[in-house]
Design a protein around this motif. Sequence first.
Motif, PDB file in Angstrom:
ATOM      1  N   ALA A  95       0.836  -1.202   0.000  1.00 32.42           N
ATOM      2  CA  ALA A  95       0.000   0.000   0.000  1.00 32.42           C
ATOM      3  C   ALA A  95       0.873   1.256   0.000  1.00 32.42           C
ATOM      4  N   TRP A  96       1.947   1.239   0.820  1.00 30.38           N
ATOM      5  CA  TRP A  96       2.876   2.369   0.843  1.00 30.38           C
ATOM      6  C   TRP A  96       3.592   2.513  -0.495  1.00 30.38           C
ATOM      7  N   ILE A  98       2.546   1.622  -3.491  1.00 33.81           N
ATOM      8  CA  ILE A  98       1.616   2.153  -4.492  1.00 33.81           C
ATOM      9  C   ILE A  98       1.391   3.646  -4.281  1.00 33.81           C
ATOM     10  N   LYS A  99       1.225   4.053  -3.025  1.00 35.67           N
ATOM     11  CA  LYS A  99       0.919   5.446  -2.713  1.00 35.67           C
ATOM     12  C   LYS A  99       2.060   6.384  -3.064  1.00 35.67           C
ATOM     13  N   HIS A 100       3.293   5.958  -2.835  1.00 38.32           N
ATOM     14  CA  HIS A 100       4.432   6.855  -2.975  1.00 38.32           C
ATOM     15  C   HIS A 100       5.197   6.672  -4.284  1.00 38.32           C
ATOM     16  N   GLY A 103       2.544   3.778  -8.860  1.00 38.03           N
ATOM     17  CA  GLY A 103       1.558   2.720  -8.638  1.00 38.03           C
ATOM     18  C   GLY A 103       1.659   1.579  -9.632  1.00 38.03           C
TER      19      GLY A 103
END
Length: 211
Positions: A95-96, A98-100, A103
């Motif tokens: 999740a981190w 993809i977010k930063h 993606g």
Amino acid sequence: MSPVALSPHPSFPPFFSQKDSPTYTKPTNAAAPLVNGASAETGNAPTDSFLFDSMEDALEAFGRGEFLVVMDDESRENEGDLIIAADKITTEKMAWFIKHTSGYICISLPQERLEELDIPMMVPNNTEKHRTAYTVTVDYKQGTTTGISAHDRALTARMLASQSSKPDDFTRPGHMVPLRARPGGVLERKGHTEAAIDLCHLTSQPPAGLL
């Protein structure tokens, strides 16, 4: 390319604050800087303050399942990619990830592993600028839904890294993007794809690296 990068940091996500970041002047031909200066609490933009990790520290962190920022040559793409061992990826880390980033998460695999899993190349004639060897995309069948979530992509990545997985365990197309690494590693091709596999070999992990 010199695969060195993100810090061994005890907490997750892997950020440094400004006060932890000594000022460092980048050498002219330096590769693989660790870029600091972005605070998880304040959201400040990155600054020019950064440092280089030693190979020993970088490999130790990678072996623990931490992210590395790996820079390639300034004359090539001149960009840093986040890389992590696929067998160490969790839903939280994905999740981190993809977010930063953009993606668009890829997984580097050796040619023989792709052949074992019956994952063919995406196109017969690769005309991409750096000849990045994209294959057909996949999702793991069991325990996934849409395939796009952080949970599903993390599970697919771990199963691609697992030697117990079989071709029928994956659907095609999917949301995880395998890349074929060249057998000679960065000595043959100075790409992040090859750096990911080299890092796995150097830390005695399954040859599957997310980038």
